[in-house]
Design a protein around this motif. Structure first.
Motif, PDB file in Angstrom:
ATOM      1  N   UNK A 164       0.818  -1.209   0.000  1.00  0.00           N
ATOM      2  CA  UNK A 164       0.000   0.000   0.000  1.00  0.00           C
ATOM      3  C   UNK A 164       0.850   1.256   0.000  1.00  0.00           C
ATOM      4  N   UNK A 165       0.388   2.241  -0.759  1.00  0.00           N
ATOM      5  CA  UNK A 165       0.996   3.574  -0.734  1.00  0.00           C
ATOM      6  C   UNK A 165       0.163   4.476   0.167  1.00  0.00           C
ATOM      7  N   UNK A 166       0.815   5.091   1.137  1.00  0.00           N
ATOM      8  CA  UNK A 166       0.095   6.015   2.020  1.00  0.00           C
ATOM      9  C   UNK A 166       0.515   7.437   1.669  1.00  0.00           C
ATOM     10  N   UNK A 167      -0.465   8.255   1.348  1.00  0.00           N
ATOM     11  CA  UNK A 167      -0.202   9.634   0.918  1.00  0.00           C
ATOM     12  C   UNK A 167      -0.474  10.590   2.071  1.00  0.00           C
ATOM     13  N   UNK A 176      -1.908  13.168   4.311  1.00  0.00           N
ATOM     14  CA  UNK A 176      -3.212  13.850   4.298  1.00  0.00           C
ATOM     15  C   UNK A 176      -3.097  15.365   4.446  1.00  0.00           C
ATOM     16  N   UNK A 177      -1.901  15.854   4.722  1.00  0.00           N
ATOM     17  CA  UNK A 177      -1.730  17.316   4.802  1.00  0.00           C
ATOM     18  C   UNK A 177      -0.314  17.682   4.388  1.00  0.00           C
ATOM     19  N   UNK A 216      -1.567   4.231  11.006  1.00  0.00           N
ATOM     20  CA  UNK A 216      -2.374   3.426  10.101  1.00  0.00           C
ATOM     21  C   UNK A 216      -3.345   2.568  10.892  1.00  0.00           C
ATOM     22  N   UNK A 225       9.355   8.527   1.778  1.00  0.00           N
ATOM     23  CA  UNK A 225       9.757   9.637   0.923  1.00  0.00           C
ATOM     24  C   UNK A 225      11.143  10.136   1.353  1.00  0.00           C
ATOM     25  N   UNK A 249       0.446  18.083   0.502  1.00  0.00           N
ATOM     26  CA  UNK A 249      -0.677  17.182   0.686  1.00  0.00           C
ATOM     27  C   UNK A 249      -0.684  16.225  -0.503  1.00  0.00           C
ATOM     28  N   UNK A 250      -0.736  14.944  -0.216  1.00  0.00           N
ATOM     29  CA  UNK A 250      -0.809  13.959  -1.280  1.00  0.00           C
ATOM     30  C   UNK A 250       0.519  13.320  -1.643  1.00  0.00           C
ATOM     31  N   UNK A 251       1.630  13.864  -1.139  1.00  0.00           N
ATOM     32  CA  UNK A 251       2.916  13.216  -1.413  1.00  0.00           C
ATOM     33  C   UNK A 251       2.896  11.796  -0.865  1.00  0.00           C
ATOM     34  N   UNK A 271       3.981   0.488   2.429  1.00  0.00           N
ATOM     35  CA  UNK A 271       3.999  -0.519   3.491  1.00  0.00           C
ATOM     36  C   UNK A 271       3.442  -1.837   2.973  1.00  0.00           C
ATOM     37  N   UNK A 322       1.245  -5.021   3.861  1.00  0.00           N
ATOM     38  CA  UNK A 322       0.241  -5.509   4.800  1.00  0.00           C
ATOM     39  C   UNK A 322       0.032  -6.999   4.516  1.00  0.00           C
ATOM     40  N   UNK A 324      -2.426  21.359  -0.379  1.00  0.00           N
ATOM     41  CA  UNK A 324      -1.629  22.113   0.596  1.00  0.00           C
ATOM     42  C   UNK A 324      -0.163  21.975   0.237  1.00  0.00           C
ATOM     43  N   UNK A 352      -6.219   5.328   1.981  1.00  0.00           N
ATOM     44  CA  UNK A 352      -4.765   5.444   1.854  1.00  0.00           C
ATOM     45  C   UNK A 352      -4.341   6.779   1.254  1.00  0.00           C
ATOM     46  N   UNK A 361      -4.511  10.066  -1.500  1.00  0.00           N
ATOM     47  CA  UNK A 361      -4.550  10.274  -2.942  1.00  0.00           C
ATOM     48  C   UNK A 361      -3.398  11.201  -3.283  1.00  0.00           C
TER      49      UNK A 361
END
Lengths: 368, 368, 368, 368
Positions: B291-294, B296-297, B337, B347, B354-356, B361, B363, C12, C146, C148
């Motif tokens: 999974x890619x986690x982006x 949120x801010x 998570x 990264x 936001x979104x990077x 990970x 799972x 952001x 996850x 975007x």
């Protein structure tokens, strides 16, 4: 909360949106101590100073503050937001290439003439008038009829705030770096307070950086007054703190540096309570003995010398792998220096052109 | 020396200079083992594979080699030499933005039609004819009347060499990453030989990468033949090895990975002597569970979770510092998570939009 | 003023500042005509669409508007503000390399299943339900657990606005380009209204662009319904207008294109008054006949063929100067094509690598 | 062919490949005229000088050459090959940001001391000794024990060749620019020979550029000698020719400039035959009257003033479109200047930050 927040517009983007800075201020009703200006992140990738300001603000909530304090994190929004690949391309203006920390106004005061016209003033009056003259010069630069470059505008707006303070700290980092301090020679004793083991003593030369833009005009005045027989204590202190490596946020380490700054502010009376400096052996060298070593060949680099660890002459500094030369003795070259040194920082990437600045090292290091 | 060096032109620069690759080859007079193709550094900042090839060549000097070996370090000269600030901007073509590792030819073989026309052939004949057809397609692509893009030409020339081998290894790294292996599901047992603790089992989908460009056409053929009742063992193995972090050369660590590769080559009979795989517990998950986690801010990032270390649901992944929000509860946000995972990479920079893509990970991890 | 302005946050930055879009809307109390969505400048250097929206708004102040209109200039603030040297590096995400105009959501609707579940609905009901389903998919994508990516978030937010309109125009430019229109084959007659001489008729394939993201799901539905014997008129029109060259603002030319758009809106009843299309001979070709020609060698380029001017087979397209080969016949190479064409655009720089996309040309051009 | 070709290595890339320059030389057996050095393309996007050298070489094949000539096109391979998006990012070192044309060695000769030690020499002896001293300084710089930066090495190697010539031409272009010449004040009459309508007369200040690096040391010597009563004619001529706009190759226009250079060389006796300068009215101003105008706001730019065309005070220079401010009077701002000028060049992009250098204009222009 001890700090009030405001915002300063320092530019406009192509979309028309404002470039703004967050400013955190503490104003004393009747200050009894020097005023302080601290900024961070003028180079876009050098983010740790923001964490230090964050920790410092939290610490200061528990102290009695006796002087005005202005804190400017995220001081270069254009540079901070300028990504190129997975890293921040924030060292220079993407259009012009000019280093964001070489954009401050060079006052080039004719101190001889200025002092001749003001030599009947008391020290306090001198300070007031001279400071006012410096601020006027900044304002004039900002309102020049032919305009002003993006980077110069940002820098001179920051400088305008800094000229109004007695103590100026500019928080930077190196690429891959140990902590080190740029300290003007006249203010050498200040180096004992920060949580920083290595200090560079710098002379009275303006190269474009924030700290120099603040102390050089005063140092030039003091030197001239000395030359005509009047003693004058410089009323400003300005330092650049290099807080480790770029592209790194570490809140625990930021707390250590915030405490070092607090110790210095305590020494200067900015907080009422006594905060002791961290105990550590501190070392220094003169700027003329701070050497840049450029890679004598292109290739892949295995950095061998640790930053902050003394290195003997002849010991391995770095290996250059040239796999295109496999089978020859040039496939792997170990670089070393001819003299003892302390490597302070090295290049951030593991591949270099011939001529890339590989390491910066202190030579002729002494304990302070 | 066991290897002979040659040079392959894969492009021309604006100045007219050739873009060339160094190629190291070992040719057996009468090979009794599979042939091998290994390339490194297709992404410009992912340099460690060159060190692994260097160590592997040195190791191989002491073994009896039973199959042809082709080694291509520094496989993307344009990307490797493309600096932007202090880092290498080598992940995508600087003109088009296309990822250098998404440029390989998608054969899109109509396996049904092809097999219908060739179903009387023996397995060996099938292999010869199919491989020949794949190579022809590459050659045709390279000589297209409307030309071919810079990146596609480089990729298809590399692919042409790889199609001729039975074993293909593509040496990459992550940004800040632990070692991990991309392994096709049909070849799962191979994962036990490399010195790599984490494996991603990948399905039969072409996304543009080297390994997929090699095994997908064969896998599609095998699946079709299976569907019409003929068993067919895939004659090729292709893997992508992610050897830690980019912008890093470490010769000692390269030796570990070279030995892992040697163990795999030993298992496959490419060297006569037995080399044992490193003992370690190895884990895996399926690609769909990677999974890619982006973020949120936007903000400054303190990475908390170590790559390669299991992380419980709810444990801190990263802190996002938003000093502009000092004094509010959003000044520092701890991200976590909702499920257990193993962070594999994060990264490279300490500030994000936001979104990077912050972390990747695994799972649903299982031991293999 | 006919338009009200609002602002939409679409991201952001690392400094924490919001990425926002200006939105200009006209809402009819009881609309009698299709609704319209127009965006510009999704590629950062393609600025002319902003000028066209500016002129269009000024023109519309003098007409009776019968449908809702939403205008989004400056639709990619990150890309527009991303300078690299003296130009705007706004074609792809600076971190990932992904083209900003390949980020729209691919709905991949299973039209067979969807229609099977909804085939009792009237056309109007079908439209309402299908649109609602598309919007839901966008909303779900935006709130994925996850996260975007930066670019996907921006694109899907734009797409969400566009899905709500009946007419969608995406204003782009080429690098050095004549005006041309991407027009879906089913909507070919629309090409007669814009002030654009060259049209590309495009099939029902999703490649990631805005226009395709809007019409493909409807076109797929219509084709499926056709295949099961029910006729269904597509309720959406979506076009990409390529308004000349990037890095150019020309208000007079923008007025011409604004009038072309007005003529199309007039035809569709969006304005009450009749506005005639500009008289010009218009030409087209099918997308399969739109060819990219890549430079067969690296060097300095003198572009010879004018964009928008027919070029005979064998006539000079470009000269490649290779001064390093002075004294040989390769010092100057004249490139030409084997078939008649109309060059539509060429590369922006005067030097190329081998493989750089030099020209895009229409072949098999016909008058429409 | 009148020229022999050789190659000079001026650096190494990260892949280990050499950075090389092509050099075209004509050596006279017994030269009777000044020697000439011409280089082009030190800024990567400023390619037209290569075309001028190409045309000049072809012209020279038809003349009798009386002095040695060295021609170095493509003088900055790293910069020329550095693409960023569709343009060439070749103005500054991508790692350091340093302008490639500010890297030349500042000799900082102590002319007083040097002359005191050499004042008994004849003019010819002085020239020999001084030139030898300048060359020694370059060689020492190149072999410095701490190495030398990539850009400085390239520059000093070029400078070493240039110091050996009597006439030095550095071929550049502006961004979007008319032709103009940088001409040292002492050599003003030379401006009448080139095919260039606008000349900047520059003083004896070193700013880092090639031309200055050549003439400043001699001019300083001459001025000192003058001050002590000895007349001394400068034995070197050095100019920067700005040949229109970057990212443009135009062979016909290159021929015009090649003929202008030929006229100058003819005047200096480098070719035996008489070649007349092109007839045109030529204008000039002093460098102090050459002004940079920075955009007072961010936005989209419609350039209104043509380069090379006189502009009256108050006439429109550029429009700044701020569509985000539609409906206010700031939506479109027309910029103008308070004094008459000739715009010489403007920024290459159609969008600017506040502070971007929008135009450079000559003021106080006079005919020469």
């Amino acid at each position: 909360m001890s700090f009030t927040q405001s915002s300063l517009k320092i530019g406009e983007l192509a979309t028309g949106q404002d470039l703004t800075l967050p400013i955190f201020s503490h104003k004393c009703e009747s200050p009894t101590a020097p005023s302080v200006y601290i900024q961070a992140n003028v180079h876009g990738a050098e983010v740790q100073g923001n964490a230090v300001i964050y920790q410092l603000m939290q610490l200061l909530e528990h102290y009695t503050i006796c002087g005005d304090i202005t804190l400017v994190p995220l001081a270069n929004p254009l540079g901070i937001n300028q990504k190129s690949g997975e890293f921040t391309l924030g060292r220079f203006d993407p259009i012009t290439g000019v280093n964001w920390n070489r954009e401050y106004l060079d006052h080039q005061v004719d101190v001889k003439a200025w002092y001749a016209a003001n030599d009947t003033l008391s020290d306090d009056e001198l300070i007031t008038h001279y400071k006012s003259m410096l601020l006027d010069a900044c304002h004039q630069r900002l309102s020049h009829e032919w305009g002003i470059t993006t980077g110069h505008q940002q820098a001179v707006m920051l400088q305008t705030m800094a000229h109004q303070a007695d103590i100026v700290l500019d928080l930077h980092t190196g690429p891959k770096s140990c902590k080190h301090l740029y300290c003007p020679e006249y203010d050498a004793k200040a180096a004992a307070f920060f949580s920083i083991p290595y200090t560079l003593f710098i002379p009275n030369d303006f190269g474009g950086a924030m700290d120099e833009s603040i102390f050089c005009p005063w140092w030039q005045l003091a030197e001239h007054m000395q030359s005509v027989g009047r003693n004058f204590d410089l009323p400003v202190s300005a330092f650049t703190l290099e807080l480790g490596s770029q592209e790194n946020i570490n809140l625990a380490d930021a707390l250590i540096d915030a405490k070092g700054i607090l110790a210095y502010l305590s020494e200067r009376g900015v907080i009422e309570q006594k905060v002791m400096a961290a105990e550590m052996t501190r070392y220094a060298c003169y700027l003329k003995d701070y050497k840049k070593y450029h890679s004598p060949l292109g290739g892949m680099v295995e950095y061998q010398a640790e930053v902050g660890e003394p290195l003997k002459a002849g010991d391995p500094l770095a290996n250059i792998l040239r796999i295109d030369l496999y089978g020859t003795e040039k496939a792997l070259t170990t670089l070393s220096l001819k003299q003892d040194c302390v490597p302070i920082l090295h290049f951030a990437s593991a591949s270099v052109y011939q001529g890339t600045e590989l390491y910066k090292v202190m030579t002729k290091v002494f304990e302070i």
